[in-house]
Write a protein that holds these residues in place. Structure first.
Motif, mmCIF file in Angstrom:
data_model
loop_
_atom_site.group_PDB
_atom_site.id
_atom_site.type_symbol
_atom_site.label_atom_id
_atom_site.label_comp_id
_atom_site.label_asym_id
_atom_site.label_seq_id
_atom_site.Cartn_x
_atom_site.Cartn_y
_atom_site.Cartn_z
ATOM 1 N N ASN A 152 20.553 24.904 -52.939
ATOM 2 C CA ASN A 152 19.878 25.924 -52.089
ATOM 3 C C ASN A 152 18.863 26.409 -52.024
ATOM 4 O OD1 ASN A 152 19.844 27.560 -50.405
ATOM 5 N ND2 ASN A 152 22.548 28.608 -50.559
ATOM 6 N N CYS A 153 18.461 26.709 -50.998
ATOM 7 C CA CYS A 153 17.162 27.098 -51.187
ATOM 8 C C CYS A 153 16.580 28.404 -49.782
ATOM 9 C CB CYS A 153 15.734 26.403 -50.862
ATOM 10 S SG CYS A 153 15.036 25.311 -51.767
ATOM 11 N N GLU A 154 18.002 29.077 -49.534
ATOM 12 C CA GLU A 154 17.603 29.557 -48.208
ATOM 13 C C GLU A 154 17.167 31.001 -49.119
ATOM 14 O OE1 GLU A 154 20.580 29.256 -45.928
ATOM 15 O OE2 GLU A 154 19.834 26.993 -45.138
ATOM 16 N N ASP A 155 18.150 31.220 -50.311
ATOM 17 C CA ASP A 155 18.356 33.280 -51.396
ATOM 18 C C ASP A 155 16.710 32.738 -51.608
ATOM 19 O OD1 ASP A 155 18.557 30.523 -53.242
ATOM 20 O OD2 ASP A 155 20.698 31.628 -53.784
ATOM 21 N N LEU A 156 16.166 31.807 -51.707
ATOM 22 C CA LEU A 156 15.147 32.263 -52.286
ATOM 23 C C LEU A 156 13.876 34.111 -52.183
ATOM 24 C CD1 LEU A 156 13.217 28.639 -52.887
ATOM 25 C CD2 LEU A 156 14.815 30.404 -54.787
ATOM 26 N N LYS A 157 13.615 34.003 -53.328
ATOM 27 C CA LYS A 157 12.998 35.663 -51.798
ATOM 28 C C LYS A 157 11.237 35.386 -52.939
ATOM 29 C CE LYS A 157 16.881 37.315 -49.544
ATOM 30 N NZ LYS A 157 16.291 36.796 -48.735
ATOM 31 N N PHE A 158 10.145 36.877 -52.315
ATOM 32 C CA PHE A 158 9.247 36.060 -52.914
ATOM 33 C C PHE A 158 8.919 36.987 -52.433
ATOM 34 C CE2 PHE A 158 9.805 31.879 -50.684
ATOM 35 C CZ PHE A 158 10.265 31.601 -51.919
ATOM 36 N N ARG A 159 9.522 38.677 -53.021
ATOM 37 C CA ARG A 159 9.186 40.130 -52.269
ATOM 38 C C ARG A 159 7.506 39.804 -51.757
ATOM 39 N NH1 ARG A 159 7.183 38.141 -58.399
ATOM 40 N NH2 ARG A 159 4.954 38.391 -57.523
ATOM 41 N N ASP A 160 6.319 40.725 -51.586
ATOM 42 C CA ASP A 160 6.047 40.657 -50.288
ATOM 43 C C ASP A 160 4.847 40.418 -50.600
ATOM 44 O OD1 ASP A 160 4.732 41.829 -52.498
ATOM 45 O OD2 ASP A 160 3.888 44.168 -51.649
ATOM 46 N N ALA A 161 4.595 38.548 -50.627
ATOM 47 C CA ALA A 161 4.293 37.640 -50.214
ATOM 48 C C ALA A 161 3.845 37.305 -49.077
ATOM 49 C CB ALA A 161 4.041 36.115 -51.185
ATOM 50 N N LEU A 162 2.993 36.280 -48.317
ATOM 51 C CA LEU A 162 3.672 36.086 -47.119
ATOM 52 C C LEU A 162 3.394 34.639 -46.933
ATOM 53 C CD1 LEU A 162 0.336 37.765 -44.956
ATOM 54 C CD2 LEU A 162 2.744 38.535 -44.978
ATOM 55 N N PHE A 163 2.989 34.393 -48.149
ATOM 56 C CA PHE A 163 3.645 32.231 -48.033
ATOM 57 C C PHE A 163 4.329 32.094 -49.601
ATOM 58 C CE2 PHE A 163 -1.295 32.961 -48.476
ATOM 59 C CZ PHE A 163 -1.437 31.599 -49.317
ATOM 60 N N ALA A 164 4.461 31.553 -49.740
ATOM 61 C CA ALA A 164 5.112 30.438 -50.946
ATOM 62 C C ALA A 164 4.697 28.572 -51.169
ATOM 63 C CB ALA A 164 6.051 31.408 -51.727
ATOM 64 N N GLY A 165 4.572 28.829 -52.280
ATOM 65 C CA GLY A 165 4.969 26.936 -52.461
ATOM 66 C C GLY A 165 4.341 26.722 -54.120
ATOM 67 N N MET A 166 4.166 25.510 -53.954
ATOM 68 C CA MET A 166 4.223 24.871 -55.501
ATOM 69 C C MET A 166 2.391 24.907 -55.586
ATOM 70 S SD MET A 166 4.596 21.104 -57.242
ATOM 71 C CE MET A 166 3.599 21.149 -58.716
ATOM 72 N N LEU A 167 1.736 25.624 -56.749
ATOM 73 C CA LEU A 167 0.285 25.154 -56.612
ATOM 74 C C LEU A 167 0.046 23.751 -57.208
ATOM 75 C CD1 LEU A 167 -2.960 26.771 -56.284
ATOM 76 C CD2 LEU A 167 -1.726 27.593 -58.773
ATOM 77 N N VAL A 168 -0.473 23.338 -56.727
ATOM 78 C CA VAL A 168 -1.432 22.022 -57.406
ATOM 79 C C VAL A 168 -2.432 22.797 -56.936
ATOM 80 C CG1 VAL A 168 -1.841 19.788 -56.500
ATOM 81 C CG2 VAL A 168 -0.093 21.098 -55.897
ATOM 82 N N PRO A 169 -3.926 22.754 -58.998
ATOM 83 C CA PRO A 169 -4.733 23.075 -58.783
ATOM 84 C C PRO A 169 -5.913 21.969 -58.605
ATOM 85 C CG PRO A 169 -3.651 21.957 -61.128
ATOM 86 C CD PRO A 169 -2.771 22.733 -59.626
ATOM 87 N N GLU A 170 -7.218 22.850 -59.069
ATOM 88 C CA GLU A 170 -8.290 21.954 -58.730
ATOM 89 C C GLU A 170 -7.983 20.445 -59.556
ATOM 90 O OE1 GLU A 170 -12.749 22.172 -60.019
ATOM 91 O OE2 GLU A 170 -12.364 23.814 -58.027
ATOM 92 N N CYS A 171 -8.825 19.506 -58.670
ATOM 93 C CA CYS A 171 -8.614 18.190 -59.423
ATOM 94 C C CYS A 171 -9.637 17.301 -58.530
ATOM 95 C CB CYS A 171 -6.585 17.751 -59.385
ATOM 96 S SG CYS A 171 -6.412 17.041 -57.970
ATOM 97 N N ASP A 172 -9.844 15.279 -59.642
ATOM 98 C CA ASP A 172 -10.112 14.971 -59.525
ATOM 99 C C ASP A 172 -9.384 13.810 -58.475
ATOM 100 O OD1 ASP A 172 -12.771 15.755 -59.510
ATOM 101 O OD2 ASP A 172 -12.389 15.795 -61.526
ATOM 102 N N ALA A 173 -9.350 12.970 -57.571
ATOM 103 C CA ALA A 173 -8.348 12.243 -57.302
ATOM 104 C C ALA A 173 -8.750 10.938 -56.096
ATOM 105 C CB ALA A 173 -6.746 12.435 -57.329
ATOM 106 N N ILE A 174 -8.244 10.143 -56.463
ATOM 107 C CA ILE A 174 -8.716 8.873 -55.617
ATOM 108 C C ILE A 174 -10.697 9.573 -54.964
ATOM 109 C CG2 ILE A 174 -8.047 7.969 -53.036
ATOM 110 C CD1 ILE A 174 -6.252 9.065 -52.687
ATOM 111 N N GLY A 175 -11.478 9.417 -56.385
ATOM 112 C CA GLY A 175 -12.704 9.655 -56.112
ATOM 113 C C GLY A 175 -12.925 10.404 -55.429
ATOM 114 N N ALA A 176 -12.746 11.304 -55.128
ATOM 115 C CA ALA A 176 -12.939 12.525 -54.646
ATOM 116 C C ALA A 176 -12.857 14.252 -55.235
ATOM 117 C CB ALA A 176 -12.419 13.039 -53.329
ATOM 118 N N LYS A 177 -13.463 15.503 -55.332
ATOM 119 C CA LYS A 177 -12.733 16.303 -56.615
ATOM 120 C C LYS A 177 -11.758 16.938 -54.992
ATOM 121 C CE LYS A 177 -14.859 18.897 -59.172
ATOM 122 N NZ LYS A 177 -13.932 18.904 -60.044
#
Length: 577
Positions: A77-102
């Motif tokens: 269940n993801c309905e009970d997730l709380k994020f303090r006072d953040a305005l948005f939340a999700g998985m961070l994908v760091p800067e990377c090189d992929a498919i011939g581009a940065k």
């Protein structure tokens, strides 16, 4: 794909399935699957870009909205997730090189929580008024000659509002799997992660996030010998924040002297180590390993490699050719961990790499063939340290570990040499580095200035308590508080705002130490509370970089951060325990 488990992740939520002009043959199947899962269905009259869709929903909605991609599998269940006072939340994908581009860093919209649409849209409007080119949600692509830069969907949101974000950790990531390109697997590559995603179409793998994320950390070790001078240059890159530094170590085998230090480019207090790196290296790949508590690592080595080195120490200068061993670790870590590796280099040409892989046992590699071998095929080395006390100390990052050169002995004779890197499992203070960035709202220069100040405070405290003595710690304290801080652009710009709070923290720290000796218990209690006055300095950094709400949140988090483990009680403190 998502409908099979959607109600596991969101059992009671109101769900609207938006069809973005799919091919006519599939619309009926999508609508039927949506109805079966108890969802509303609507079809857009014209196809729009992903980022535009997110923008329009945020713009026209109130309260919390969650965006879910179609290639998802939910485990809890993801309905009970709380994020303090953040305005948005999700998985961070760091800067990377992929498919011939940065690709720039972003919160991935596969599972994107917008906790308050009105507040987030107001922040976006405010930034848009300041910057005409600000695009919080829309993807952008810039091509300049052979260089391609992609700011994918929601990259702009992360770049300007990361201090308003909550980044998913294991608690959230273990609740779902996102199978990148899961609806069009023909576009997947031939790497191990892509193969795992293909297999997951039949039965999705829980914990997929441990493997599919780009590397967030990279170590490259250059270790070798030039005449009788042994050297190591360990280069670190944090691929999420762009943070880089080097650990340098030099041993003079003739005198038994050892020097080491930490810098951005191989310099340290008494000298430098520099390696002219070749354009092309012949790599031997040692494999891909799961790490305990989440994450993975991949190892490869290049040996032997001829380079030109420049080594300068008080008693050992060398500029010329050398042969080095290059070892590289790329990692994506959910939590920090210790490690140990050993490279054995025999005069007769034998060479072995030994990795102590957490959760994976010990890996042995014959460097002549690049093949893994059994333990019994690697000789048990008799090692003698070339110099005593080969320890690298990095007070800024709370890291102290062994980076040492050894003689390999057989029948009392030297038959080669070895390098060992040994970082203890309990070095965990490394996560303070990430906390600095968070508390400074992602400002790298501010985080570096804060790191220098806190490291200096710890050094001063250790000297005052008698834990450290001599000119070395004092020299390091003076160096960091003058030369290092003097070269920090953020500090030079904002020091007038910090120094008043810093001065009061110094006075309060001294008063706290004196009050501990008072016979009045109430005075002692003041001292016990005021001993953490430096927390006000961190809060001032947060106020300057992220504003009032960010500073209030940071003060609470700093208190929680430094009280995670055992904290001395009032009685222990005043009794000197």
């Amino acid at each position: 794909m998502v409908f099979d488990t959607l109600r596991v992740g969101f059992p009671t939520a109101e769900v609207v399935v938006t069809d973005n002009c799919s091919v006519p043959e599939s619309v009926q199947f999508i609508e039927e699957a949506a109805a079966k899962a108890g969802c509303q269905f609507r079809r857009l009259p014209e196809r729009i870009e992903h980022g535009v869709f997110i923008r329009e929903v945020v713009k026209s909605s109130k309260g919390q909205v969650v965006f879910v991609d179609t290639d998802m599998a939910f485990w809890d269940n993801c309905e009970d997730l709380k994020f303090r006072d953040a305005l948005f939340a999700g998985m961070l994908v760091p800067e990377c090189d992929a498919i011939g581009a940065k690709h720039t860093a972003r919160i991935h919209p596969s599972l994107l929580f917008v906790t308050d649409c009105e507040k987030l849209w107001a922040e976006c409007q405010r930034l848009s008024a300041e910057d005409f080119y600000f695009r919080p949600f829309e993807a952008q692509r810039i091509v300049d000659g052979d260089t391609c830069l992609i700011a994918d969907t929601c990259s702009g949101l992360w770049s300007r509002l990361r201090h308003k974000a909550y980044v998913f950790g294991p608690r959230e990531l273990d609740r779902y799997s996102h199978l990148f390109m899961g609806t069009i697997p023909d576009l997947l590559g031939d790497d191990p992660v892509s193969e795992m995603i293909r297999r997951s179409h039949a039965e999705p793998v829980r914990g997929m996030w441990r493997y599919q994320s780009p590397a967030n950390t990279k170590w490259t070790y250059w270790s070798g010998r030039a005449d009788n001078v042994f050297f190591m240059l360990a280069k670190f890159e944090d691929l999420r924040w762009g943070d880089r530094w080097c650990h340098s170590a030099v041993v003079n085998a003739d005198t038994g002297e050892y020097w080491s230090g930490v810098s951005e480019d191989g310099r340290f207090l008494n000298g430098t180590v520099a390696v002219d790196q070749p354009d092309v290296l012949s790599w031997l790949d040692h494999g891909f390993h799961e790490r305990p508590n989440g994450g993975w690592s991949r190892h490869r080595s290049a040996w032997p490699t001829d380079v030109r080195v420049s080594i300068h120490t008080p008693n050992a200068d060398y500029v010329g050719p050398a042969q080095v061993w290059v070892d590289e670790e790329t990692l994506n870590l959910a939590t920090r961990y210790g490690w140990r590796w050993t490279s054995l280099r025999y005069d007769d040409g034998r060479a072995y790499m030994i990795y102590d892989v957490p959760n994976g046992g010990i890996l042995y590699v014959d460097m002549r063939t690049g093949e893994r071998v059994d333990r019994w095929q690697v000789p048990e080395p008799d090692l003698i340290a070339i110099a005593p006390n080969q320890i690298v100390s990095d007070p800024v990052r709370g890291l102290r570990y062994q980076e040492a050169a050894y003689w390999i002995m057989e029948d009392g004779k030297r038959v080669g040499y070895a390098y060992i890197e040994d970082v203890p499992e309990d070095w965990g203070q490394f996560d303070i580095r990430e906390a600095y960035y968070r508390w400074c709202a992602g400002d790298g220069d501010a985080a570096q200035a804060l790191a220098l100040l806190t490291a200096g405070s710890q050094l001063a405290d250790d000297i005052a308590d008698g834990d450290l003595a001599g000119s070395g710690p004092v020299s390091e304290l003076l160096f960091r508080s003058t030369i290092s801080l003097g070269g920090n652009a953020w500090w030079l710009k904002h020091r007038h705002l910090i120094e008043g709070v810093l001065g009061m923290a110094f006075i309060t720290w001294d008063a706290s130490d004196q009050w501990a000796k008072s016979k009045n218990e109430q005075t002692q209690m003041f001292g016990y509370c005021w001993r953490e006055a430096t927390m006000q300095v961190i809060t001032m950094f947060a106020l300057i970089t992220g504003g009032l709400e960010h500073a209030r949140r940071t003060m609470r988090e700093v208190h929680q951060f430094y009280h995670r483990g055992r904290v001395e009680s009032f009685e222990q403190w005043r009794n000197g325990a």
